[in-house]
Design an enzyme around this catalytic site. Structure first.
Site, mmCIF file in Angstrom:
data_model
loop_
_atom_site.group_PDB
_atom_site.id
_atom_site.type_symbol
_atom_site.label_atom_id
_atom_site.label_comp_id
_atom_site.label_asym_id
_atom_site.label_seq_id
_atom_site.Cartn_x
_atom_site.Cartn_y
_atom_site.Cartn_z
ATOM 1 C CG LEU A 309 6.626 -17.136 -11.092
ATOM 2 C CD1 LEU A 309 7.448 -17.363 -12.356
ATOM 3 C CD2 LEU A 309 5.259 -17.788 -11.222
ATOM 4 C CB CYS A 310 9.158 -20.368 -6.528
ATOM 5 S SG CYS A 310 10.027 -21.642 -5.644
#
Length: 576
Positions: A309-310
């Site tokens: 994520l990210c």
């Protein structure tokens, strides 16, 4: 272009979505902003202002046209225009702005002036980098001058004074003094007293099953009668706390995935201090490989689904490329890269704030501190979106004397995390050189990696209103990998699309085949689907998971026994 249209209620400081997205850094975006802004002193860049002035002298006609247009509009406003200012900008949504002729003219005159100022910038014959940097200046000046920020001209603040008998003024002053004494010197966006990690946030049951200098690996307690034979390892961003996936119990994505039969492991990275200055790509990627080995030993599965994520998406991608380079890609059943930019060829607008000089300045500051300070990043993000990030909250807290809201997502956004010096420097260099896209552009443990060697099925996620990792930049990841790629565009912003799990109301996403490298061609041929992208991802994962097995009766194993209850200790380390 005019002043940004604010979609929040005039009685709320800013939307939950905006604040979460604005303070969720994909990793180096915080560094980019910090390097260019350098705190509040970088708001008036002399070199860029000089270039703008020279451009206006060379081509005075566009400026003159904007000035004439402004004079005409101000004349119409003075005569009286039957236009409610709230229709153009939600900051003026209170009926007092439309009902009082003086306040209406003040608001419409302000909006006309904003249009003229930003129009002059758009018309100027300057390069893209200069325009984007000056946009920061123009946005902050116009946001600060809004009549909504003035106690004497804000009708809602006067109503609050009358309704409370003056108590709102006293409360607002107290809020202001409290924020001035805080380290960040920013308006407080959330009531932190309403939450406690492990009680009503990050409260899903689990155990820390491995711990190192930079991470704690958490295994969640299964919640279904049977679990997937292939486990899931989630790599959170190293510059945000992991519990974006585990907010309030009723909003916890982790809990929803456990209910769906996933075996979920998640990494909680340490909040770096000066002792972690040497932590970079090598340490994070080798840590992920260690986690994969641990998950395999505990679950008995040779492969795991890897979800990044990210900034964690960047690390998951690097880990997948590293495993492919050393002949161990079989450890992965799939790879998911969510809301992360890897190809900076036409990068996000934040790239305007990064050049070699700025990168060197940021590195010097980080070296002095021992890390990239999260508070600098928070200030920089607030300046990038000043209406929502500063002034709406200031009006709510100071002029109206109200307390910040109690929202789990806002608590997560305000739970700041530093960035290790070496990691931040490597991320800046990767962006400047666009080295993640090139074979051998990045070395992990002395091994050159090649993204094309990633042949495992890859799921790439973008968010439609993401200004940190714009979805078109995320899309280009599909052309970098060597295996089958799926791209999904979720409706929403950077953090909100992750935090809102399966079953979220009003959620939607777009899917479609990959026609080629052009994201707009993909968009034109995609279809919108009602529901959360997590539901689509669950279907995608299940097609790559060979059945289920009985739920394990214990967490960890003899080699990796439980070390303590989730959420662990690293997540509780705050910036002081």
């Amino acid at each position: 272009m005019g002043c940004p249209v604010v979609t929040t209620s005039e009685t709320e400081p800013a939307s939950e979505e905006f604040l979460a997205n604005s303070r969720a850094g994909a990793g180096f975006e915080a560094v980019l902003a910090n390097a260019a802004v350098g705190g509040f002193g970088g708001l008036f860049p002399s070199a860029e202002l000089g270039r703008l002035a020279r451009a206006m002298v060379r081509r005075p006609k566009p400026v003159a046209r904007r000035v004439v247009d402004l004079a005409a509009r101000l004349g119409q406003v003075g005569i009286g225009v039957p236009e409610p200012p709230g229709a153009r900008d939600r900051r003026f949504a209170n009926p007092g702005w439309a009902g009082n002729p003086v306040l209406q003219r003040l608001a419409l005159g302000y909006l006309a002036s904003c249009d003229a100022a930003t129009g002059i910038l758009e018309d100027a014959d300057v390069d893209w980098r200069t325009r984007e940097r000056l946009r920061l200046t123009f946005d902050n000046v116009t946001a600060a001058l809004a009549p909504t920020n003035d106690l004497l001209t804000n009708p809602e603040s006067w109503k609050e004074v009358i309704d409370t008998g003056g108590r709102s003024l006293r409360a607002g002053l107290g809020n202001l003094l409290g924020d001035l004494n805080s380290p960040a010197k920013l308006p407080t966006s959330v009531d932190r007293s309403a939450f406690e990690l492990g009680r009503n946030l990050a409260a899903t049951a689990g155990q820390v099953v491995r711990k190192s200098r930079i991470y704690e690996l958490i295994q969640y307690q299964p919640r279904a009668q049977k679990v997937d034979a292939v486990p899931l390892l989630v790599i959170a961003s190293p510059v945000n706390k992991y519990y974006l996936l585990d907010l309030e119990p009723e909003q916890s994505v982790a809990r929803a995935e456990l209910d769906a039969g996933r075996q979920v492991f998640v990494v909680s990275w340490v909040n770096p201090d000066a002792s972690h200055a040497d932590v970079g790509f090598d340490e994070y990627v080798i840590g992920i490989v260690e986690m994969l080995d641990t998950v395999a030993a505990i679950t008995g599965s040779d492969a795991s689904h890897l979800l990044g994520l990210c900034g964690g998406g960047v690390l998951a991608f690097l880990a997948a490329a590293f495993l492919a380079a050393i002949g161990r890609e079989q450890m992965l059943a799939s790879l998911t890269v969510a809301i992360a930019v890897l190809d900076y060829n036409r990068g996000p607008s934040a790239m305007a704030f990064l050049d070699r000089k700025g990168a060197e300045k940021a590195m010097r500051r980080a070296t002095e501190h021992g890390f990239f300070d999260a508070r600098d990043a928070a200030r920089a993000f607030a300046l990038i979106r000043p209406i929502e990030g500063i002034w709406n909250i200031a009006v709510h807290n100071y002029l109206l004397g109200q307390q910040p809201p109690a929202m789990g997502l806002l608590y997560w956004a305000a739970d700041q995390t530093n960035m290790a010096t070496k990691f931040g420097g490597q991320m800046m260099q990767a962006a400047l050189k666009n080295s993640l896209t090139r074979p051998g552009g990045v070395m992990i443990g002395g091994v050159p990696i090649d993204p094309a060697q990633i042949t495992v099925d890859t799921y790439v996620l973008g968010a439609s209103t993401d200004h940190i990792s714009p979805w078109r930049d995320c899309y280009r990841t599909v052309a970098m990998v060597g295996g089958d790629a799926t791209f999904v565009l979720a409706r929403g912003g950077h953090a909100i699309v992750i935090a809102k799990g399966p079953g979220s109301p009003r959620a939607s996403y777009r899917t479609g085949t990959i026609p080629g490298p052009d994201p707009d061609e993909w968009l034109a041929n995609s279809a919108e689907v009602t529901g959360s992208w997590w539901e689509h991802w669950n279907d995608w994962i299940e097609k790559r998971t060979p059945g289920q097995k009985p739920t394990p009766t214990r967490l960890g194993n003899d080699a990796y026994p439980p070390l303590g209850d989730a959420p662990g200790e690293y997540v509780k380390r705050m910036v002081t």
